[in-house]
Design a protein around this motif. Structure first.
Motif, mmCIF file in Angstrom:
data_model
loop_
_atom_site.group_PDB
_atom_site.id
_atom_site.type_symbol
_atom_site.label_atom_id
_atom_site.label_comp_id
_atom_site.label_asym_id
_atom_site.label_seq_id
_atom_site.Cartn_x
_atom_site.Cartn_y
_atom_site.Cartn_z
ATOM 1 N N ARG A 45 -2.247 -9.752 -9.040
ATOM 2 C CA ARG A 45 -3.195 -9.198 -8.080
ATOM 3 C C ARG A 45 -2.421 -8.271 -7.165
ATOM 4 N NH1 ARG A 45 -8.088 -11.470 -4.454
ATOM 5 N NH2 ARG A 45 -9.174 -10.722 -6.298
ATOM 6 N N TRP A 46 -2.864 -7.004 -7.120
ATOM 7 C CA TRP A 46 -2.244 -5.977 -6.288
ATOM 8 C C TRP A 46 -3.156 -5.699 -5.097
ATOM 9 C CZ3 TRP A 46 1.321 -1.837 -8.403
ATOM 10 C CH2 TRP A 46 1.980 -2.279 -9.550
ATOM 11 N N LEU A 47 -2.623 -5.812 -3.903
ATOM 12 C CA LEU A 47 -3.312 -5.421 -2.675
ATOM 13 C C LEU A 47 -2.606 -4.160 -2.199
ATOM 14 C CD1 LEU A 47 -3.411 -8.957 -1.043
ATOM 15 C CD2 LEU A 47 -5.164 -7.881 -2.457
ATOM 16 N N VAL A 48 -3.298 -3.029 -2.215
ATOM 17 C CA VAL A 48 -2.631 -1.731 -2.098
ATOM 18 C C VAL A 48 -3.212 -0.894 -0.974
ATOM 19 C CG1 VAL A 48 -1.872 0.312 -3.376
ATOM 20 C CG2 VAL A 48 -2.359 -1.801 -4.624
ATOM 21 N N LEU A 49 -2.323 -0.159 -0.320
ATOM 22 C CA LEU A 49 -2.685 0.846 0.668
ATOM 23 C C LEU A 49 -1.948 2.124 0.273
ATOM 24 C CD1 LEU A 49 -4.121 1.559 3.331
ATOM 25 C CD2 LEU A 49 -2.052 0.839 4.520
ATOM 26 N N GLY A 50 -2.692 3.146 -0.130
ATOM 27 C CA GLY A 50 -2.072 4.400 -0.535
ATOM 28 C C GLY A 50 -2.099 4.579 -2.032
ATOM 29 N N PRO A 51 -1.479 5.661 -2.514
ATOM 30 C CA PRO A 51 -1.623 6.025 -3.924
ATOM 31 C C PRO A 51 -0.732 5.222 -4.869
ATOM 32 C CG PRO A 51 -0.264 7.638 -2.803
ATOM 33 C CD PRO A 51 -0.744 6.681 -1.750
ATOM 34 N N VAL A 52 -1.305 4.882 -6.018
ATOM 35 C CA VAL A 52 -0.582 4.265 -7.132
ATOM 36 C C VAL A 52 -1.073 4.933 -8.410
ATOM 37 C CG1 VAL A 52 -0.340 2.135 -8.493
ATOM 38 C CG2 VAL A 52 -0.148 2.038 -6.011
ATOM 39 N N LEU A 53 -0.177 5.178 -9.353
ATOM 40 C CA LEU A 53 -0.545 5.725 -10.655
ATOM 41 C C LEU A 53 -0.699 4.568 -11.630
ATOM 42 C CD1 LEU A 53 -0.787 8.491 -12.294
ATOM 43 C CD2 LEU A 53 1.493 7.906 -13.133
ATOM 44 N N THR A 54 -1.823 4.526 -12.330
ATOM 45 C CA THR A 54 -2.034 3.483 -13.328
ATOM 46 C C THR A 54 -2.858 4.038 -14.473
ATOM 47 O OG1 THR A 54 -2.629 1.143 -13.643
ATOM 48 C CG2 THR A 54 -4.152 2.497 -12.344
ATOM 49 N N THR A 55 -2.920 3.278 -15.556
ATOM 50 C CA THR A 55 -3.694 3.696 -16.722
ATOM 51 C C THR A 55 -4.712 2.616 -17.060
ATOM 52 O OG1 THR A 55 -2.300 2.668 -18.441
ATOM 53 C CG2 THR A 55 -1.618 4.837 -17.629
ATOM 54 N N PHE A 56 -5.768 3.041 -17.721
ATOM 55 C CA PHE A 56 -6.780 2.116 -18.239
ATOM 56 C C PHE A 56 -6.989 2.439 -19.712
ATOM 57 C CE2 PHE A 56 -7.570 1.836 -13.772
ATOM 58 C CZ PHE A 56 -8.107 0.579 -13.549
ATOM 59 N N ARG A 57 -6.977 1.426 -20.558
ATOM 60 C CA ARG A 57 -7.296 1.622 -21.968
ATOM 61 C C ARG A 57 -8.811 1.551 -22.136
ATOM 62 N NH1 ARG A 57 -5.588 -3.903 -21.877
ATOM 63 N NH2 ARG A 57 -7.223 -5.269 -22.729
ATOM 64 N N ALA A 58 -9.319 1.983 -23.274
ATOM 65 C CA ALA A 58 -10.758 1.882 -23.552
ATOM 66 C C ALA A 58 -11.163 0.413 -23.533
ATOM 67 C CB ALA A 58 -11.070 2.503 -24.914
ATOM 68 N N ASN A 59 -12.240 0.111 -22.829
ATOM 69 C CA ASN A 59 -12.741 -1.258 -22.687
ATOM 70 C C ASN A 59 -11.688 -2.198 -22.110
ATOM 71 O OD1 ASN A 59 -15.286 -0.563 -23.953
ATOM 72 N ND2 ASN A 59 -14.154 -0.538 -25.888
ATOM 73 N N GLY A 60 -10.806 -1.645 -21.275
ATOM 74 C CA GLY A 60 -9.731 -2.442 -20.695
ATOM 75 C C GLY A 60 -9.866 -2.634 -19.204
#
Length: 196
Positions: free
Chosen positions: A139-154
């Motif tokens: 679990r990430w609790l974030v303030l500000g920009p993060v780069l991430t990816t999402f797969r199809a149906n992911g």
């Protein structure tokens, strides 16, 4: 400034303690108070242990490569061109492995369409508190920009590469399914930026 303090208060409440609230994305240098050794004690029944919390360099941010269709409609590569992220272990599991870790510091990821050479330098230097669970979920609790990816149906965001910015929670299951809960902010579609 008032919005930042409100967001930090919300994130601190989500973390369970004000001591673990991440610094703002603009606060890139640990303060003297942050660099002193502190301990955090949990009152939950999971027998977590106290952990010293000093800022130290985080492991290097890994690069990634995906073939056409996996994240973008074309092959994509990303690598850090600036990585000065620091981490602080806030809490450990009974076996000594990190349970809750704070991260902050400058991070810029260059995302490249390897078919055309088009690239975009994405600011990914947000501040986060990440909870690492025994089953491999996070679990990430974030303030500000993060780069991430999402797969199809992911997850609950369409397939792609994104910069997520604002105040938000990112839940990641052991099989890497991601659920984004935005408190304030939005996403930037990096595939669209490098499609040419």
């Amino acid at each position: 400034m008032r919005r930042t303090l409100l967001t930090l208060t919300v994130l601190a409440a989500l973390c369970g303690t004000a001591a673990t609230a991440p610094a703002s994305a603009a606060d890139r240098t640990p303060t003297a108070a942050e660099t002193t050794t502190e301990t955090m004690t949990t009152t939950t029944a999971d027998t977590s242990t106290e952990a010293p919390s000093v800022w130290e360099p985080a492991p290097p941010t890994p690069s990634f490569d995906y073939p056409a269709g996996a994240r973008c409609d074309f092959p994509v590569h990303a690598e850090a061109i600036l990585d000065e992220v620091v981490q602080r272990v806030l809490e450990t599991h009974p076996d000594g492995t990190p349970k809750r870790v704070a991260y902050k510091g400058p991070l810029v990821m260059r995302v490249t369409n390897t078919a055309t050479g088009s690239h975009f330098d994405a600011d990914a230097g947000g501040s986060a508190v990440v909870e690492y669970r025994p089953d491999g979920s996070q679990r990430w609790l974030v303030l500000g920009p993060v780069l991430t990816t999402f797969r199809a149906n992911g997850g609950n965001v369409p397939r792609g590469v994104y910069t997520i910015d604002g105040a938000y929670i990112l839940d990641i299951t052991a099989d890497r399914t991601k659920t984004l809960t935005m408190l304030h902010g939005g996403t930037d579609d990096i595939c669209a930026r490098v499609a040419r």
